[in-house]
Write an enzyme that holds these catalytic residues in place. Structure first.
Site, short mmCIF file in Angstrom:
data_model
loop_
_atom_site.label_atom_id
_atom_site.label_comp_id
_atom_site.label_asym_id
_atom_site.label_seq_id
_atom_site.Cartn_x
_atom_site.Cartn_y
_atom_site.Cartn_z
N GLU A 1 -5.00 13.45 -36.72
CA GLU A 1 -4.38 12.12 -36.66
C GLU A 1 -3.16 12.21 -35.78
OE1 GLU A 1 -1.19 11.11 -37.98
OE2 GLU A 1 -0.69 13.18 -38.49
N HIS B 1 -0.47 8.21 -40.11
CA HIS B 1 0.78 7.48 -40.28
C HIS B 1 0.49 6.02 -40.64
CE1 HIS B 1 2.22 11.10 -38.32
NE2 HIS B 1 3.45 10.73 -38.60
N SER C 1 2.72 14.93 -40.78
CA SER C 1 3.34 14.90 -39.46
C SER C 1 3.86 16.28 -39.07
CB SER C 1 4.47 13.85 -39.45
OG SER C 1 4.88 13.56 -38.15
#
Length: 306
Positions: free
Chosen positions: A208, A278, A104
């Site tokens: 992502e 995630h 992230s």
């Protein structure tokens, strides 16, 4: 000898202390020696401490002598620190055997380290979201994720394979010696045009995201398209895009619409369904390492350990 993991918080504050404790306990059950940074549970506004506190945590992690430096969680905050990170110290730690792992917001750190030093880091879990799941639910840390983490920790990780959502367009694919790089799409796009964005040509770019509607994903991909970043790669690999809600206004516009649009715009392969993002079931990927990619039909192999 037990592998030594150093837990630190360079981004968002840890709000779920129970998940933090579960994550530490899980790593210990798996046989790791866990050390906690002094400010791992610090908090300042939405951050795990002010900028100087989180910057110092990164440098303590690099100096810890641990085998693995693992972030507690993502969130936001690393882009505020990029100008002051001691990249040579990070690179030296990796040269001495340390593996930096995260997801992230950690994409900002990974891209900056790659741009400044060419050093390899690992896209993988964070402590809380990866190892700290459970609590009132029956959910347990994912076996595949833990196995991939162990392979990375032991130096045995050689690659990963998966099945795409659809058969590969254009027949079998073979790519050799291409740099694996990428991460969270939102963070990556925010770094374009800065000194901390690596100039990678002929790479395998994986992406992502979470909480971004398909039209927002397409808008970010459009920026990468128009800037020429996508066309300079040998392949684009789309991971998991989660946490969004479609609406009646979309009238059939969905994630598969974006994928088809991107495939039509690019002359290079666009692969799908990489088990990374995630989500609990995710592999670990070496950011900055060269690999081979082979695909036929729906089956894909990404190999870097040869």
């Amino acid at each position: 000898m037990k592998k030594h993991i150093y837990i630190y918080s360079p981004s968002g504050a840890v709000r779920d202390k129970a998940a933090f404790r579960r994550g530490v306990k899980r790593l210990q059950v798996l046989g790791y020696d866990v050390e906690l940074d002094a400010d791992a549970l610090n908090g300042y506004m939405r951050f795990a401490g002010d900028d100087s506190t989180r910057l110092a945590a990164i440098h303590r992690a690099a100096a810890s002598g641990a085998d693995i430096a693992l972030i507690s969680r993502g969130g936001y905050g690393i882009t505020r620190l990029l100008a002051d990170i001691r990249y040579r110290a990070v690179s030296k730690a990796v040269d001495q055997g340390m593996q930096f792992v995260g997801i992230s917001d950690f994409t900002a750190f990974q891209l900056a380290v790659l741009a400044k030093t060419g050093t390899v880091t690992w896209a993988g879990p964070a402590l809380c979201e990866g190892f700290g799941v459970g609590g009132a639910s029956d959910e347990q840390p994912d076996d595949i994720m833990e196995d991939c983490f162990h392979d990375m920790a032991s130096g045995q990780g050689e690659g990963t394979g998966w099945r795409q959502n659809q058969a590969l367009l254009g027949g079998p694919l073979g790519i050799q010696n291409a740099m694996v790089w990428g991460g969270n799409l939102s963070v990556l796009v925010s770094m374009v045009g800065t000194p901390y964005f690596p100039s990678v040509k002929g790479g395998i770019l994986f992406l992502e995201d979470i909480g971004e509607h398909p039209y927002q994903i397409e808008r970010m991909l459009t920026q990468l398209l128009h800037s020429g970043i996508l066309s300079r790669q040998k392949a684009v690999v789309l991971g998991q895009f989660t946490g969004f809600t479609l609406h009646a206004h979309d009238k059939g516009f969905k994630l598969s619409t974006v994928v088809a649009w991107l495939q039509a715009k690019l002359k290079i392969p666009v692969l799908t369904n990489l088990p990374y993002g995630h989500v609990q079931t995710k592999v670990l990927l070496p950011v900055g390492k060269r690999a081979d990619l082979v695909a036929e039909g729906r089956d894909v192999m990404l190999v870097w350990g040869h």
